[in-house]
Design an enzyme around this catalytic site. Structure first.
Site, mmCIF file in Angstrom:
data_model
loop_
_atom_site.group_PDB
_atom_site.id
_atom_site.type_symbol
_atom_site.label_atom_id
_atom_site.label_comp_id
_atom_site.label_asym_id
_atom_site.label_seq_id
_atom_site.Cartn_x
_atom_site.Cartn_y
_atom_site.Cartn_z
ATOM 1 N N GLY A 101 7.548 -34.329 -14.249
ATOM 2 C CA GLY A 101 7.596 -33.653 -15.279
ATOM 3 C C GLY A 101 7.374 -32.658 -16.337
ATOM 4 O O GLY A 101 6.487 -32.642 -17.684
ATOM 5 N N ASP B 166 22.559 -23.568 -13.550
ATOM 6 C CA ASP B 166 21.530 -24.735 -14.318
ATOM 7 C C ASP B 166 20.397 -23.405 -15.517
ATOM 8 O O ASP B 166 20.741 -24.017 -16.529
ATOM 9 C CB ASP B 166 21.090 -25.605 -14.659
HETATM 10 P P1 AMP Z 1 13.857 -25.146 -12.523
HETATM 11 O O1 AMP Z 1 14.030 -24.662 -11.548
HETATM 12 O O2 AMP Z 1 12.852 -24.959 -14.041
HETATM 13 O O3 AMP Z 1 15.112 -24.325 -13.470
HETATM 14 O O4 AMP Z 1 14.212 -26.419 -12.665
HETATM 15 C C1 AMP Z 1 15.669 -27.348 -11.947
HETATM 16 C C2 AMP Z 1 15.603 -28.860 -12.123
HETATM 17 O O5 AMP Z 1 15.103 -29.124 -11.799
HETATM 18 C C3 AMP Z 1 15.323 -29.294 -13.488
HETATM 19 O O6 AMP Z 1 16.265 -29.976 -13.881
HETATM 20 C C4 AMP Z 1 13.968 -29.644 -14.397
HETATM 21 O O7 AMP Z 1 14.086 -30.066 -15.224
HETATM 22 C C5 AMP Z 1 13.705 -29.918 -12.520
HETATM 23 N N1 AMP Z 1 12.104 -29.566 -12.272
HETATM 24 C C6 AMP Z 1 11.444 -28.567 -11.910
HETATM 25 N N2 AMP Z 1 10.008 -29.137 -12.378
HETATM 26 C C7 AMP Z 1 9.719 -30.403 -12.414
HETATM 27 C C8 AMP Z 1 8.948 -31.283 -12.376
HETATM 28 N N3 AMP Z 1 7.946 -31.222 -12.084
HETATM 29 N N4 AMP Z 1 9.300 -32.625 -12.998
HETATM 30 C C9 AMP Z 1 10.370 -32.892 -13.655
HETATM 31 N N5 AMP Z 1 11.847 -31.770 -12.978
HETATM 32 C C10 AMP Z 1 11.308 -30.881 -12.528
HETATM 33 MG MG MG Z 2 16.209 -24.614 -15.298
#
Ligand code: AMP
Ligand code: MG
Length: 477
Positions: free
Chosen positions: A129, A253
Protein backbone atom coordinates in the site's frame (compact mmCIF):
# COMPACT_ATOMS: atom_id res chain seq x y z
CA UNK A 1 -7.47 9.40 13.82
CA UNK A 2 -7.46 13.08 14.89
CA UNK A 3 -8.74 15.74 12.52
CA UNK A 4 -6.46 18.75 12.16
CA UNK A 5 -8.94 21.39 13.21
CA UNK A 6 -7.09 23.50 15.78
CA UNK A 7 -9.40 26.52 16.16
CA UNK A 8 -6.43 28.88 16.68
CA UNK A 9 -4.90 28.14 13.27
CA UNK A 10 -6.05 29.91 10.08
CA UNK A 11 -8.73 28.12 8.08
CA UNK A 12 -7.26 25.70 5.57
CA UNK A 13 -10.23 25.88 3.22
CA UNK A 14 -11.07 22.19 3.11
CA UNK A 15 -14.69 21.75 2.08
CA UNK A 16 -15.52 18.14 1.45
CA UNK A 17 -18.50 16.39 -0.04
CA UNK A 18 -18.73 12.65 -0.60
CA UNK A 19 -20.92 11.89 -3.60
CA UNK A 20 -18.95 8.75 -4.52
CA UNK A 21 -19.47 7.40 -1.00
CA UNK A 22 -23.23 7.62 -1.61
CA UNK A 23 -22.97 5.02 -4.37
CA UNK A 24 -24.01 1.46 -3.40
CA UNK A 25 -21.83 -0.25 -0.81
CA UNK A 26 -20.21 -2.44 -3.47
CA UNK A 27 -18.12 0.48 -4.75
CA UNK A 28 -16.14 1.41 -1.64
CA UNK A 29 -14.65 0.34 1.66
CA UNK A 30 -14.08 2.75 4.52
CA UNK A 31 -10.39 2.72 5.46
CA UNK A 32 -8.02 5.11 7.24
CA UNK A 33 -4.48 5.90 6.10
CA UNK A 34 -1.80 4.19 8.18
CA UNK A 35 0.31 6.72 10.10
CA UNK A 36 3.99 7.03 9.22
CA UNK A 37 6.96 7.71 11.54
CA UNK A 38 8.29 10.99 10.19
CA UNK A 39 6.11 13.04 7.83
CA UNK A 40 7.95 15.75 5.97
CA UNK A 41 6.79 18.01 3.12
CA UNK A 42 8.70 17.55 -0.11
CA UNK A 43 6.66 19.73 -2.44
CA UNK A 44 3.39 21.65 -2.26
CA UNK A 45 1.62 22.94 -5.36
CA UNK A 46 0.63 26.38 -4.12
CA UNK A 47 -1.18 27.66 -7.25
CA UNK A 48 -3.21 24.45 -7.43
CA UNK A 49 -4.01 24.70 -3.71
CA UNK A 50 -5.29 28.24 -4.17
CA UNK A 51 -7.40 27.27 -7.19
CA UNK A 52 -9.04 24.60 -5.05
CA UNK A 53 -9.98 27.22 -2.49
CA UNK A 54 -7.29 26.07 -0.06
CA UNK A 55 -5.06 28.40 1.92
CA UNK A 56 -1.56 27.33 0.86
CA UNK A 57 0.10 28.96 3.90
CA UNK A 58 -2.09 27.18 6.39
CA UNK A 59 -1.82 23.98 4.41
CA UNK A 60 1.90 23.32 4.54
CA UNK A 61 1.17 20.39 6.75
CA UNK A 62 3.14 17.19 6.33
CA UNK A 63 0.94 15.37 8.85
CA UNK A 64 -2.06 15.76 6.54
CA UNK A 65 -0.24 15.02 3.29
CA UNK A 66 1.44 11.93 4.74
CA UNK A 67 -1.90 10.62 6.02
CA UNK A 68 -1.17 10.99 9.76
CA UNK A 69 -3.98 13.48 10.26
CA UNK A 70 -7.21 13.81 8.38
CA UNK A 71 -8.28 17.20 7.07
CA UNK A 72 -11.62 18.28 8.55
CA UNK A 73 -14.56 16.64 6.81
CA UNK A 74 -12.54 13.83 5.22
CA UNK A 75 -14.19 10.41 5.08
CA UNK A 76 -11.48 8.15 3.72
CA UNK A 77 -12.31 5.20 1.53
CA UNK A 78 -10.77 2.82 -0.97
CA UNK A 79 -12.54 2.40 -4.30
CA UNK A 80 -13.43 -0.95 -5.81
CA UNK A 81 -12.72 -1.54 -9.48
CA UNK A 82 -11.60 -4.17 -11.94
CA UNK A 83 -9.66 -3.92 -15.16
CA UNK A 84 -8.06 -5.49 -18.16
CA UNK A 85 -4.32 -5.46 -17.53
CA UNK A 86 -2.45 -6.32 -20.72
CA UNK A 87 -5.79 -7.65 -21.98
CA UNK A 88 -6.38 -9.94 -18.96
CA UNK A 89 -9.38 -9.27 -16.75
CA UNK A 90 -8.66 -8.91 -13.01
CA UNK A 91 -10.43 -7.65 -9.91
CA UNK A 92 -8.36 -4.76 -8.55
CA UNK A 93 -9.37 -1.78 -6.38
CA UNK A 94 -7.37 0.91 -4.62
CA UNK A 95 -4.52 -1.14 -3.23
CA UNK A 96 -2.39 1.84 -2.44
CA UNK A 97 -4.69 4.81 -2.66
CA UNK A 98 -7.29 6.30 -0.34
CA UNK A 99 -9.88 8.90 -1.32
CA UNK A 100 -10.31 11.56 1.35
CA UNK A 101 -13.34 13.12 -0.29
CA UNK A 102 -14.33 15.62 -2.94
CA UNK A 103 -13.14 19.17 -2.44
CA UNK A 104 -15.77 21.71 -3.48
CA UNK A 105 -14.01 24.77 -4.87
CA UNK A 106 -15.20 28.37 -4.51
CA UNK A 107 -16.54 28.04 -8.10
CA UNK A 108 -18.57 25.02 -7.07
CA UNK A 109 -16.37 22.55 -8.92
CA UNK A 110 -15.74 19.13 -7.42
CA UNK A 111 -12.36 17.40 -7.25
CA UNK A 112 -11.32 14.08 -5.72
CA UNK A 113 -8.54 14.45 -3.17
CA UNK A 114 -6.73 11.15 -3.07
CA UNK A 115 -3.66 9.98 -1.17
CA UNK A 116 -1.46 7.65 -3.17
CA UNK A 117 0.78 5.45 -1.02
CA UNK A 118 -1.03 5.83 2.38
CA UNK A 119 -0.78 2.18 3.47
CA UNK A 120 -2.74 -1.02 2.93
CA UNK A 121 -6.41 -1.29 2.07
CA UNK A 122 -8.63 -4.36 1.69
CA UNK A 123 -7.59 -4.32 -2.00
CA UNK A 124 -3.83 -4.41 -1.40
CA UNK A 125 -3.51 -8.17 -1.91
CA UNK A 126 0.20 -8.85 -1.34
CA UNK A 127 1.22 -5.19 -1.78
CA UNK A 128 2.27 -2.87 1.03
CA UNK A 129 0.00 0.00 0.00
CA UNK A 130 3.04 2.24 -0.07
CA UNK A 131 4.84 4.25 -2.72
CA UNK A 132 8.45 5.31 -3.19
CA UNK A 133 9.47 8.96 -3.39
CA UNK A 134 10.92 8.73 -6.93
CA UNK A 135 7.75 7.50 -8.66
CA UNK A 136 5.54 9.94 -6.72
CA UNK A 137 7.73 12.88 -7.74
CA UNK A 138 7.68 11.50 -11.25
CA UNK A 139 3.88 11.62 -11.28
CA UNK A 140 4.03 15.14 -9.82
CA UNK A 141 6.42 16.39 -12.52
CA UNK A 142 4.76 14.73 -15.50
CA UNK A 143 1.17 15.48 -14.52
CA UNK A 144 1.97 19.14 -13.93
CA UNK A 145 3.85 19.25 -17.26
CA UNK A 146 0.83 17.72 -19.02
CA UNK A 147 -1.43 20.33 -17.45
CA UNK A 148 0.83 23.15 -18.65
CA UNK A 149 0.78 21.59 -22.12
CA UNK A 150 -3.00 21.97 -22.11
CA UNK A 151 -3.74 18.26 -21.83
CA UNK A 152 -6.55 17.12 -19.51
CA UNK A 153 -4.94 15.36 -16.56
CA UNK A 154 -5.17 14.61 -12.89
CA UNK A 155 -3.06 17.11 -10.92
CA UNK A 156 -0.59 16.80 -8.08
CA UNK A 157 -1.17 18.84 -4.95
CA UNK A 158 1.65 17.63 -2.74
CA UNK A 159 4.26 15.01 -2.04
CA UNK A 160 5.20 14.22 1.56
CA UNK A 161 7.99 11.90 2.61
CA UNK A 162 7.09 9.26 5.20
CA UNK A 163 10.46 8.68 6.86
CA UNK A 164 9.91 4.99 6.19
CA UNK A 165 11.61 2.74 3.67
CA UNK A 166 9.62 0.86 1.08
CA UNK A 167 11.09 -2.40 -0.09
CA UNK A 168 11.27 -2.96 -3.82
CA UNK A 169 13.38 -5.09 -6.18
CA UNK A 170 16.22 -2.59 -5.95
CA UNK A 171 16.25 -2.58 -2.14
CA UNK A 172 14.95 -0.04 0.36
CA UNK A 173 13.73 3.26 -1.12
CA UNK A 174 12.50 6.40 0.65
CA UNK A 175 8.71 6.25 1.02
CA UNK A 176 6.31 9.04 0.11
CA UNK A 177 2.64 9.89 -0.31
CA UNK A 178 1.33 11.84 -3.30
CA UNK A 179 -1.86 13.86 -3.02
CA UNK A 180 -3.65 13.54 -6.32
CA UNK A 181 -6.44 15.82 -7.51
CA UNK A 182 -8.81 14.44 -10.12
CA UNK A 183 -12.18 15.26 -11.63
CA UNK A 184 -12.94 11.76 -10.38
CA UNK A 185 -11.32 8.36 -10.17
CA UNK A 186 -14.08 6.56 -12.07
CA UNK A 187 -12.35 4.27 -14.52
CA UNK A 188 -13.38 2.02 -17.38
CA UNK A 189 -12.45 -0.64 -14.82
CA UNK A 190 -15.06 0.74 -12.39
CA UNK A 191 -17.73 -0.04 -14.98
CA UNK A 192 -16.21 -3.46 -15.61
CA UNK A 193 -16.37 -4.09 -11.88
CA UNK A 194 -20.02 -3.03 -11.75
CA UNK A 195 -20.87 -5.21 -14.75
CA UNK A 196 -19.06 -8.20 -13.25
CA UNK A 197 -21.31 -7.99 -10.19
CA UNK A 198 -24.24 -8.69 -12.46
CA UNK A 199 -26.70 -6.31 -10.81
CA UNK A 200 -28.16 -3.85 -13.26
CA UNK A 201 -29.13 -1.44 -10.49
CA UNK A 202 -25.51 -1.16 -9.35
CA UNK A 203 -24.34 -0.52 -12.90
CA UNK A 204 -27.07 2.04 -13.44
CA UNK A 205 -26.15 3.87 -10.22
CA UNK A 206 -22.56 4.19 -11.44
CA UNK A 207 -23.61 5.39 -14.88
CA UNK A 208 -25.98 7.97 -13.39
CA UNK A 209 -23.29 9.17 -10.99
CA UNK A 210 -20.82 9.49 -13.88
CA UNK A 211 -23.32 11.39 -15.97
CA UNK A 212 -24.22 13.82 -13.19
CA UNK A 213 -20.60 14.40 -12.40
CA UNK A 214 -18.99 14.67 -15.80
CA UNK A 215 -21.69 14.90 -18.45
CA UNK A 216 -24.62 16.81 -16.93
CA UNK A 217 -25.58 17.99 -20.43
CA UNK A 218 -26.43 14.42 -21.50
CA UNK A 219 -30.00 13.50 -20.68
CA UNK A 220 -31.14 11.07 -23.31
CA UNK A 221 -29.93 7.53 -22.90
CA UNK A 222 -26.78 5.68 -21.94
CA UNK A 223 -25.63 5.41 -25.55
CA UNK A 224 -25.36 9.20 -25.55
CA UNK A 225 -23.34 8.99 -22.34
CA UNK A 226 -21.00 6.48 -23.93
CA UNK A 227 -20.61 8.67 -26.99
CA UNK A 228 -19.77 11.65 -24.78
CA UNK A 229 -17.08 9.61 -23.02
CA UNK A 230 -15.65 8.64 -26.40
CA UNK A 231 -15.75 12.27 -27.50
CA UNK A 232 -13.39 13.10 -24.61
CA UNK A 233 -11.05 10.16 -25.17
CA UNK A 234 -10.61 10.89 -28.88
CA UNK A 235 -9.19 14.42 -28.41
CA UNK A 236 -7.24 13.27 -25.35
CA UNK A 237 -5.46 10.59 -27.35
CA UNK A 238 -4.86 13.06 -30.17
CA UNK A 239 -3.25 15.47 -27.71
CA UNK A 240 -0.97 12.74 -26.38
CA UNK A 241 0.12 12.00 -29.93
CA UNK A 242 0.72 15.69 -30.66
CA UNK A 243 3.32 15.99 -27.90
CA UNK A 244 4.84 12.49 -28.12
CA UNK A 245 3.44 11.32 -24.79
CA UNK A 246 3.52 7.59 -24.11
CA UNK A 247 1.32 6.53 -21.21
CA UNK A 248 3.00 3.18 -20.94
CA UNK A 249 0.28 1.20 -19.20
CA UNK A 250 -3.10 1.87 -20.81
CA UNK A 251 -4.91 -0.85 -18.91
CA UNK A 252 -8.65 -0.27 -18.61
CA UNK A 253 -8.22 0.58 -14.92
CA UNK A 254 -5.98 3.45 -16.00
CA UNK A 255 -8.54 5.12 -18.27
CA UNK A 256 -10.73 7.71 -16.57
CA UNK A 257 -14.33 8.41 -17.58
CA UNK A 258 -13.70 12.10 -16.97
CA UNK A 259 -11.34 12.19 -19.97
CA UNK A 260 -8.31 13.08 -17.85
CA UNK A 261 -4.94 11.39 -18.24
CA UNK A 262 -4.53 9.24 -15.14
CA UNK A 263 -2.02 6.95 -13.42
CA UNK A 264 1.44 8.06 -14.33
CA UNK A 265 3.58 4.95 -14.02
CA UNK A 266 6.09 4.02 -16.69
CA UNK A 267 5.09 6.96 -18.90
CA UNK A 268 7.61 9.04 -20.84
CA UNK A 269 7.92 11.43 -23.76
CA UNK A 270 9.32 10.18 -27.05
CA UNK A 271 12.54 11.75 -28.30
CA UNK A 272 13.30 10.44 -31.84
CA UNK A 273 10.09 9.95 -33.77
CA UNK A 274 9.20 6.29 -34.09
CA UNK A 275 5.65 4.93 -33.70
CA UNK A 276 7.09 1.71 -32.23
CA UNK A 277 8.62 3.55 -29.26
CA UNK A 278 8.10 1.78 -25.93
CA UNK A 279 9.73 2.77 -22.64
CA UNK A 280 8.07 0.47 -20.13
CA UNK A 281 10.34 -2.41 -19.17
CA UNK A 282 7.41 -4.84 -18.95
CA UNK A 283 5.74 -3.93 -22.28
CA UNK A 284 7.66 -6.54 -24.26
CA UNK A 285 5.22 -6.82 -27.17
CA UNK A 286 4.74 -3.10 -27.60
CA UNK A 287 1.04 -3.27 -26.77
CA UNK A 288 1.26 0.26 -25.37
CA UNK A 289 3.75 1.64 -27.92
CA UNK A 290 3.35 5.28 -28.98
CA UNK A 291 1.72 4.49 -32.31
CA UNK A 292 -0.61 1.87 -30.85
CA UNK A 293 -2.23 4.15 -28.27
CA UNK A 294 -5.29 5.23 -30.32
CA UNK A 295 -6.02 1.60 -31.14
CA UNK A 296 -5.74 0.65 -27.46
CA UNK A 297 -8.02 3.52 -26.46
CA UNK A 298 -10.63 2.09 -28.80
CA UNK A 299 -10.04 -1.40 -27.38
CA UNK A 300 -10.56 -0.03 -23.86
CA UNK A 301 -13.72 1.78 -24.94
CA UNK A 302 -14.98 -1.51 -26.37
CA UNK A 303 -14.55 -2.99 -22.86
CA UNK A 304 -16.55 -0.04 -21.50
CA UNK A 305 -19.28 -0.61 -24.06
CA UNK A 306 -19.36 -4.30 -23.14
CA UNK A 307 -19.77 -3.38 -19.49
CA UNK A 308 -22.58 -0.97 -20.38
CA UNK A 309 -24.50 -3.43 -22.59
CA UNK A 310 -27.38 -3.96 -20.12
CA UNK A 311 -27.90 -0.19 -20.13
CA UNK A 312 -28.02 0.08 -23.92
CA UNK A 313 -30.89 -2.36 -24.41
CA UNK A 314 -32.73 -5.16 -22.58
CA UNK A 315 -32.29 -7.39 -25.60
CA UNK A 316 -28.66 -8.46 -25.68
CA UNK A 317 -28.46 -8.78 -29.45
CA UNK A 318 -29.73 -5.26 -29.95
CA UNK A 319 -27.46 -3.97 -27.19
CA UNK A 320 -24.43 -5.44 -28.97
CA UNK A 321 -25.52 -3.82 -32.21
CA UNK A 322 -25.76 -0.45 -30.50
CA UNK A 323 -22.32 -0.95 -28.91
CA UNK A 324 -20.69 -1.90 -32.20
CA UNK A 325 -22.20 1.12 -33.90
CA UNK A 326 -20.82 3.40 -31.20
CA UNK A 327 -17.32 1.89 -31.06
CA UNK A 328 -16.89 2.06 -34.82
CA UNK A 329 -17.06 5.84 -34.60
CA UNK A 330 -13.92 6.15 -32.51
CA UNK A 331 -11.38 5.94 -35.28
CA UNK A 332 -13.00 8.72 -37.27
CA UNK A 333 -13.32 10.93 -34.22
CA UNK A 334 -9.68 10.35 -33.26
CA UNK A 335 -8.49 11.11 -36.79
CA UNK A 336 -10.53 14.29 -36.86
CA UNK A 337 -8.89 15.59 -33.67
CA UNK A 338 -5.46 14.33 -34.66
CA UNK A 339 -5.58 16.07 -38.03
CA UNK A 340 -6.85 19.33 -36.55
CA UNK A 341 -3.97 19.39 -34.08
CA UNK A 342 -1.37 18.40 -36.66
CA UNK A 343 -2.57 21.18 -38.96
CA UNK A 344 -2.07 23.63 -36.11
CA UNK A 345 1.43 22.28 -35.51
CA UNK A 346 2.22 23.14 -39.14
CA UNK A 347 0.53 26.55 -38.97
CA UNK A 348 -2.37 25.52 -41.19
CA UNK A 349 -5.63 27.37 -40.61
CA UNK A 350 -7.48 26.07 -43.63
CA UNK A 351 -8.21 22.49 -44.70
CA UNK A 352 -7.04 20.84 -47.87
CA UNK A 353 -7.51 17.24 -48.93
CA UNK A 354 -3.76 16.64 -49.23
CA UNK A 355 -2.94 17.83 -45.70
CA UNK A 356 -2.77 14.31 -44.28
CA UNK A 357 -0.25 13.39 -46.93
CA UNK A 358 1.81 16.51 -46.23
CA UNK A 359 1.88 15.65 -42.52
CA UNK A 360 2.65 11.98 -43.13
CA UNK A 361 5.57 12.76 -45.38
CA UNK A 362 7.13 14.94 -42.68
CA UNK A 363 6.61 12.16 -40.13
CA UNK A 364 8.17 9.62 -42.49
CA UNK A 365 11.19 11.85 -42.92
CA UNK A 366 11.42 12.14 -39.13
CA UNK A 367 11.29 8.39 -38.72
CA UNK A 368 13.88 7.76 -41.43
CA UNK A 369 16.29 10.31 -40.02
CA UNK A 370 15.48 9.55 -36.34
CA UNK A 371 14.67 13.24 -35.89
CA UNK A 372 13.66 14.43 -32.45
CA UNK A 373 9.85 14.79 -32.47
CA UNK A 374 9.54 17.88 -30.27
CA UNK A 375 12.55 19.72 -31.64
CA UNK A 376 11.61 19.15 -35.27
CA UNK A 377 8.36 21.04 -34.72
CA UNK A 378 10.09 23.56 -32.51
CA UNK A 379 12.68 24.25 -35.18
CA UNK A 380 10.02 24.47 -37.88
CA UNK A 381 8.20 27.01 -35.72
CA UNK A 382 11.28 29.14 -35.29
CA UNK A 383 12.58 28.79 -38.85
CA UNK A 384 15.57 26.76 -37.75
CA UNK A 385 14.95 23.48 -39.50
CA UNK A 386 17.41 22.78 -42.28
CA UNK A 387 15.36 23.26 -45.47
CA UNK A 388 14.65 20.11 -47.44
CA UNK A 389 12.40 19.15 -50.35
CA UNK A 390 9.41 18.97 -48.02
CA UNK A 391 9.75 22.66 -47.12
CA UNK A 392 8.85 23.60 -50.69
CA UNK A 393 5.48 21.83 -50.45
CA UNK A 394 4.82 23.23 -47.01
CA UNK A 395 5.57 26.84 -48.00
CA UNK A 396 3.36 26.53 -51.11
CA UNK A 397 0.61 25.18 -48.89
CA UNK A 398 1.03 28.10 -46.49
CA UNK A 399 0.71 30.54 -49.38
CA UNK A 400 -2.68 29.08 -50.29
CA UNK A 401 -4.22 30.34 -47.04
CA UNK A 402 -5.07 33.96 -46.27
CA UNK A 403 -3.23 34.15 -42.92
CA UNK A 404 -0.05 36.20 -42.59
CA UNK A 405 3.33 34.65 -41.69
CA UNK A 406 3.01 36.26 -38.25
CA UNK A 407 -0.31 34.54 -37.68
CA UNK A 408 1.20 31.24 -38.80
CA UNK A 409 4.12 31.60 -36.40
CA UNK A 410 1.79 32.56 -33.58
CA UNK A 411 -0.35 29.44 -34.15
CA UNK A 412 2.74 27.24 -34.33
CA UNK A 413 4.16 28.68 -31.12
CA UNK A 414 0.93 27.85 -29.33
CA UNK A 415 0.83 24.35 -30.83
CA UNK A 416 4.44 23.17 -30.55
CA UNK A 417 6.04 23.04 -27.13
CA UNK A 418 9.62 24.20 -26.76
CA UNK A 419 9.96 22.16 -23.56
CA UNK A 420 8.72 18.72 -22.58
CA UNK A 421 9.87 16.62 -19.62
CA UNK A 422 13.05 15.21 -21.15
CA UNK A 423 13.70 11.78 -19.72
CA UNK A 424 17.22 12.44 -18.52
CA UNK A 425 16.15 15.70 -16.86
CA UNK A 426 13.34 13.90 -15.05
CA UNK A 427 15.74 11.18 -13.91
CA UNK A 428 18.28 13.76 -12.79
CA UNK A 429 15.63 15.56 -10.72
CA UNK A 430 14.35 12.32 -9.21
CA UNK A 431 17.73 10.96 -8.25
CA UNK A 432 18.83 14.29 -6.73
CA UNK A 433 15.66 14.27 -4.62
CA UNK A 434 15.62 10.57 -3.79
CA UNK A 435 19.31 9.86 -3.30
CA UNK A 436 20.56 13.18 -1.95
CA UNK A 437 17.51 15.02 -0.65
CA UNK A 438 18.32 17.84 -3.10
CA UNK A 439 15.10 19.34 -4.47
CA UNK A 440 16.71 22.10 -6.55
CA UNK A 441 16.93 20.23 -9.87
CA UNK A 442 13.25 19.31 -9.55
CA UNK A 443 12.20 22.87 -8.72
CA UNK A 444 14.14 24.19 -11.73
CA UNK A 445 12.63 21.55 -13.98
CA UNK A 446 9.11 22.33 -12.72
CA UNK A 447 9.68 26.02 -13.46
CA UNK A 448 10.70 25.28 -17.07
CA UNK A 449 7.84 22.84 -17.59
CA UNK A 450 5.28 25.31 -16.24
CA UNK A 451 5.78 27.42 -19.38
CA UNK A 452 6.34 24.91 -22.18
CA UNK A 453 5.41 27.23 -25.05
CA UNK A 454 7.99 29.88 -24.18
CA UNK A 455 9.86 29.97 -27.47
CA UNK A 456 11.85 33.03 -26.41
CA UNK A 457 13.90 30.87 -24.04
CA UNK A 458 16.71 28.77 -25.42
CA UNK A 459 17.91 26.60 -22.49
CA UNK A 460 19.43 23.71 -24.51
CA UNK A 461 20.00 21.86 -21.25
CA UNK A 462 16.22 21.39 -21.02
CA UNK A 463 15.41 21.00 -24.69
CA UNK A 464 18.04 18.58 -25.98
CA UNK A 465 17.25 14.88 -25.91
CA UNK A 466 19.59 12.62 -24.00
CA UNK A 467 22.52 11.07 -25.83
CA UNK A 468 21.57 7.78 -24.28
CA UNK A 469 19.12 5.95 -26.55
CA UNK A 470 17.84 3.02 -24.52
CA UNK A 471 15.74 4.71 -21.88
CA UNK A 472 13.54 2.45 -19.76
CA UNK A 473 10.82 3.13 -17.26
CA UNK A 474 9.54 0.84 -14.57
CA UNK A 475 6.00 0.34 -13.37
CA UNK A 476 5.47 3.02 -10.74
CA UNK A 477 5.67 1.38 -7.35
P1 AMP B 1 -1.17 0.61 -11.17
O1 AMP B 1 -0.10 -0.17 -11.85
O2 AMP B 1 -0.65 1.72 -10.30
O3 AMP B 1 -2.25 1.06 -12.07
O4 AMP B 1 -1.83 -0.40 -10.13
C1 AMP B 1 -2.49 -1.59 -10.50
C2 AMP B 1 -3.12 -2.21 -9.28
O5 AMP B 1 -2.11 -2.65 -8.35
C3 AMP B 1 -4.02 -1.28 -8.50
O6 AMP B 1 -5.12 -2.02 -8.01
C4 AMP B 1 -3.15 -0.81 -7.38
O7 AMP B 1 -3.90 -0.40 -6.28
C5 AMP B 1 -2.30 -2.06 -7.08
N1 AMP B 1 -1.01 -1.72 -6.47
C6 AMP B 1 0.06 -1.16 -7.07
N2 AMP B 1 1.08 -0.99 -6.19
C7 AMP B 1 0.65 -1.45 -5.00
C8 AMP B 1 1.22 -1.55 -3.69
N3 AMP B 1 2.46 -1.11 -3.44
N4 AMP B 1 0.46 -2.08 -2.72
C9 AMP B 1 -0.79 -2.51 -2.95
N5 AMP B 1 -1.38 -2.44 -4.15
C10 AMP B 1 -0.70 -1.92 -5.17
MG1 MG C 1 -3.77 2.13 -11.95
Amino acid sequence: MPASSDPSSPPTGWRFDHSYARLPQAFHVRIDPTPVPEPKMVVLNRPLAESLGLNADALDDAAVFAGNELPPGAEPLAQAYAGHQYAHFTMLGDGRAILLGEQITPNGERFDIQLKGPGPTPFSRRGDGRAALGPMLREYIISEAMHALGIPTTRSLAVAATGEKVWRQDGGLPGAVLTRVAASHIRVGTFEYAAARGEKEVLKALADHTRQRHYPEIDDGYDALFEAVMERQAPLLAKWMHVGFIHGVMNTDNMALSGETIDYGPCAFMDAYDPATVFSSIDRNGRYAYGNQPHIAQWNLARLAEAMLPLFHDDEKQAVEIANGLISKFEGRFKHHWLAGMRAKLGLFTEEADDTELIQSLLEWMRDTKADFTNTFRDLTNGRLEPMEWHQRWSERLKRQPQSPEEVTELMRRSNPAFIPRNHKVEEALSAASDHGDLNPMQRLLTVLADPFDHAQDMPEYSQPSEQESYQTFCGT
